[in-house]
Design an enzyme around this catalytic site. Structure first.
Site, PDB file in Angstrom:
ATOM      1  CB  CYS A   1      -1.063   0.126   1.126  1.00  0.00           C
ATOM      2  SG  CYS A   1      -0.476  -0.877   2.675  1.00  0.00           S
TER       3      CYS A   1
ATOM      4  NE  ARG B   1       3.041  -9.525   4.770  1.00  0.00           N
ATOM      5  CZ  ARG B   1       1.831  -9.370   4.596  1.00  0.00           C
ATOM      6  NH1 ARG B   1       1.072 -10.272   5.145  1.00  0.00           N
ATOM      7  NH2 ARG B   1       1.253  -8.361   4.012  1.00  0.00           N
TER       8      ARG B   1
ATOM      9  CD  GLN C   1      -0.289  -8.667   0.214  1.00  0.00           C
ATOM     10  OE1 GLN C   1       0.169  -7.749   0.090  1.00  0.00           O
ATOM     11  NE2 GLN C   1      -1.053  -8.786   1.443  1.00  0.00           N
TER      12      GLN C   1
ATOM     13  CG  ASP D   1      -1.994  -5.218  -1.943  1.00  0.00           C
ATOM     14  OD1 ASP D   1      -3.385  -5.277  -1.695  1.00  0.00           O
ATOM     15  OD2 ASP D   1      -1.236  -4.688  -1.171  1.00  0.00           O
TER      16      ASP D   1
ATOM     17  CG  HIS E   1      -3.906  -0.280  -2.193  1.00  0.00           C
ATOM     18  ND1 HIS E   1      -2.832  -1.115  -2.769  1.00  0.00           N
ATOM     19  CD2 HIS E   1      -4.294  -0.398  -0.913  1.00  0.00           C
ATOM     20  CE1 HIS E   1      -2.336  -1.441  -1.912  1.00  0.00           C
ATOM     21  NE2 HIS E   1      -3.270  -1.572  -0.666  1.00  0.00           N
TER      22      HIS E   1
ATOM     23  CE  LYS F   1      -8.858  -9.109   8.560  1.00  0.00           C
ATOM     24  NZ  LYS F   1      -7.425  -9.605   8.600  1.00  0.00           N
TER      25      LYS F   1
ATOM     26  CG  HIS G   1      -5.698  -1.386   2.221  1.00  0.00           C
ATOM     27  ND1 HIS G   1      -4.320  -1.509   2.137  1.00  0.00           N
ATOM     28  CD2 HIS G   1      -6.179  -0.335   2.680  1.00  0.00           C
ATOM     29  CE1 HIS G   1      -3.705  -0.229   2.937  1.00  0.00           C
ATOM     30  NE2 HIS G   1      -4.883   0.274   3.442  1.00  0.00           N
TER      31      HIS G   1
END
Length: 659
Positions: A349, A378, A396, A398, A400, A486, A532
């Site tokens: 992000c 991670r 991901q 991912d 936004h 979320k 997100h």
RNA sequence: GCCCGCUUAGCUCAGUUGGCCAGAGCAGCUGUCUUGUAAACAGCAGGUCAUCGGUUCGAAUCCGAUAGCGGGCUCCA
């Protein structure tokens, strides 16, 4: 003496002599293990005083089954203390599919200990011990349990917030009780601080239990506390149900993606690279690419723009985003370069925020939707890395969405529809939603950034949209990210396990931190909300779930090899090559097995490799210009004309059908 | 990160209480066989027994450390 009282039994009134117990009432049904009296579960020895609503409860009732499991846990604890005199008791609650009991012992239990304990339990059960409930004062309990330090601690907690999982089965909010186990002679064989209720006699535990494994567990769930030794067991009303459960476990093992990943040559975790870091082999690579192609196209169809960002960044970016103070210990340590600290990217992000901020933005551009396959790393603790479902390097999908606060509900609706459609295309039609919110616990409040009003507003938006979707919505207090609440989609796989897949998060914090703004229609500068969303979540985890969901037998559109040609003799290879050429031209991933193996061996090989379409060709087929289908389940369809066969295969791929 | 367990050939596993050159099946390679719906036959090759250190006349086997894996606990932006 024979005063009559009236109770309502399962809805119909009954006249009873005063002093009648629930056991008397249900004496003719041996399956009854406890009674529900005015909504509360009670021992069958409970005396009815008139006016109550009473219902029989058997092990077929989920609550009844929990009682049975809890009682089994007591039998285990009794067996442990009989075998290991110095074992001190922790807690022993029923859980999904069984129970556990924690013990403080000098040396951890061995598998042989478990076998011996299982036998000892059988003896106690055969003995037909009865459970007797006894109300005690705090002081009496302290005196009786002087040798049980953990139980003493629980007495001190009584009525408090049951912060230890399962502690509330030992001490309730009301009066304190001890359960005595009476042997056949009526002597107290064992006792335990317990809220109950229990089955009347250990005979009801029968043969439907089994000790499963032992493991360490922190006392009261905190890693600051000492570790106790936990024994897990399973317990069911009947032997058949126990067997069904064990069969389910075996089925899950058969589907294990780590095992299938090796057998089907999909991926591996080379030690040389490091723990939790996967390499996809060519066959796994096909599936991964099909997933990527699918989700990239779908994002573009849904109005997202494909972007790209690097794998490392200077630390300042994660300070701006607010991640570093919260998650530094789950990020790989920084590299020192040119007077800066560079971190491996743990989330995408912040980089997308920089794309948003790279020039002035107008309200006309909103919703602005950015999407990428973000590789993030991670530093998961060594004990939690697990196959593809918990890795240290992941991708991901991912996105936004930058929107005005007014646009947020529509955007969330849009995303929810998108992700549920995606799940359904991948064969995961059964799911529920989870709403993860900030913890109410004041002690944990500092894990979450932002004002109460912002959190309330964001949570409300998510809740409203989730509820109107019609899907089941389960609350998850405390499960939110630090920057906002979320919705996650929990998908159920083919054997009923649920997996967290897609997430949609509402974030009012990062736009503030990054100073994101857009020019509104009235010329003022305003702050967008960012939403997100990850659809697969982690590509790796989704991959693993798909392997298990399909047990490796992927539908043709995902199968690494969609069709394989099997000649009856070498003479049929050229004909099959010709068919394969046509299939390839139609976009089908097809191979011809021209190895030296016999035809039945080839069928065996490709059945084990779970290839959806096997095309067998011998003289008969050549004569007819046909192929013979064989499917993974052994069924056949012989003599299908080539053009029909091609249509049949391409149709199955196009419609994402399973065969 | 914590507790317990495991690690022998690409895969699945044997290897008795420490004792000659460490075994099997499958996969691989080489031949022979030309074959109709889940394993043709024969041969060959493949392992510094996870790694490092120790005990011992002698270690796959006993001890310690490290790594990886597994089951849990804690954690999971």
């Amino acid at each position: 003496m024979s005063a009559q009282v009236t109770v309502s039994v399962s809805g119909s009134p009954r006249e009873l002599a005063a002093g009648t117990t629930a056991a008397d009432l249900f004496a003719d049904d041996r399956a009854v293990i406890v009674a529900r009296v005015d909504g509360e579960l009670r021992d069958l020895t409970h005396e009815l005083t008139g006016g109550e609503e009473v219902e029989p409860v058997t092990a077929a009732d989920p609550e009844g089954l929990a009682v049975l499991r809890h009682s089994t846990a007591h039998v285990l604890a009794q067996a442990v203390q009989a075998t290991f005199k110095d074992a001190r008791l922790g807690i022993g609650p029923p859980i999904k599919d069984g129970f556990y009991y924690d013990f403080d012992v000098e040396t951890p239990f061995t598998p042989d200990d478990l076998k011996a304990l299982d036998k000892a339990m059988q003896r106690l059960i055969k003995d037909g011990q009865t459970f007797r409930r006894r109300v005690v004062t705090d002081d009496e309990a302290r005196a009786e349990l002087a040798a049980e330090p953990y139980k003493l601690e629980l007495i001190g907690l009584k009525g408090g917030n049951g912060d230890a999982e399962g502690a509330d089965v030992e001490v309730g909010a009301g009066e304190l009780t001890i359960y005595d186990n009476l042997n056949r002679k009526g002597e107290v064989a064992w006792k335990d601080l317990c809220r109950g209720p229990h089955v009347p006699t250990t005979k009801m535990i029968g043969n439907g239990f089994q000790l499963m494994r032992s493991a360490a567990a922190y006392w009261r769930g905190s890693e600051k506390n000492p570790q106790l030794q936990r024994i897990y067991g399973t317990a069911w009303a009947t032997k058949d149900e126990l067997k069904a459960y064990l069969d389910r476990l075996a089925e899950a093992e058969r589907r294990d993606h780590r095992k299938l990943g090796t057998e089907l040559d999909l991926f591996s975790f080379p030690d040389e690279i490091g723990s939790g870091l996967v390499v996809f082999h060519p066959k796994g690579g096909v599936i991964k690419r099909v997933m990527e192609d699918y989700v990239r196209n779908r994002h573009i169809e849904e109005g997202f723009q494909y972007v790209g960002t690097p794998h490392i960044t200077k630390g300042g970016l994660f300070e701006t985003s607010g991640h570093l103070p919260y998650y530094a210990d789950t990020m790989f340590p920084p590299m020192q370069l040119e007077n800066s600290e560079y971190y491996l990217k743990a989330m995408n992000c912040p980089m997308h925020n920089l794309i948003f901020r790279s020039r002035g933005r107008s309200y006309r551009e909103l919703p602005l939707r950015l999407f990428e396959f973000g590789s993030v790393y991670r530093y998961e603790k060594s004990g939690v890395v697990h196959g593809l479902t918990r890795v240290r390097g992941l991708t991901q999908d991912d996105s936004h969405s930058y929107v005005t606060p007014e646009q947020a509900p529509d955007e969330i609706r849009h995303l929810l529809k998108f992700v549920t459609g995606l799940l359904s295309d991948f064969g995961l039609d059964d799911y529920y939603l989870e709403l993860s919110t900030r913890s109410d616990d004041p002690a944990k409040k500092d894990k979450f950034v932002g004002s109460d009003e912002d959190w309330a507003k964001a949570t409300e938006v998510l809740r409203t949209v989730a509820e109107e979707s019609g899907a089941q919505l389960v609350p998850d207090p405390g499960g939110a990210a630090f920057y906002g609440p979320k919705i996650s989609v929990q998908a159920k796989d083919a054997i009923g396990r649920t997996w967290q897949m897609s997430t949609i998060q509402y974030d009012f914090n990062q736009p503030k931190g990054f100073g994101l703004e857009f020019a509104a229609a009235d010329g003022t500068r305003q702050q967008p909300v960012m939403i997100h969303s990850a659809k697969f979540g982690s590509l790796e985890r989704f991959f693993g779930v798909l392997v298990e969901h399909y047990a490796g037998a992927f539908p043709p559109w995902l199968a690494p090899v969609q069709a394989v040609g099997i000649p009856v003799t070498d003479d049929h290879v050229p004909y099959l090559n010709d068919v394969a050429g046509k299939l390839r031209a139609a976009g089908v991933r097809v191979e011809v097995d021209d190895s030296d193996d016999r035809m039945p061996k080839k069928i065996r090989t490709h059945t084990k490799q779970k290839v959806p379409f096997m095309l067998i060709v011998g003289d008969d087929d050549v004569a007819k210009g046909a192929v013979s289908f064989r499917f993974r389940d052994g069924s056949q369809d012989n003599g299908v004309p080539i053009d029909d066969a091609i249509e049949r295969i391409t149709e199955a791929i196009r419609t994402r059908a399973q065969v």
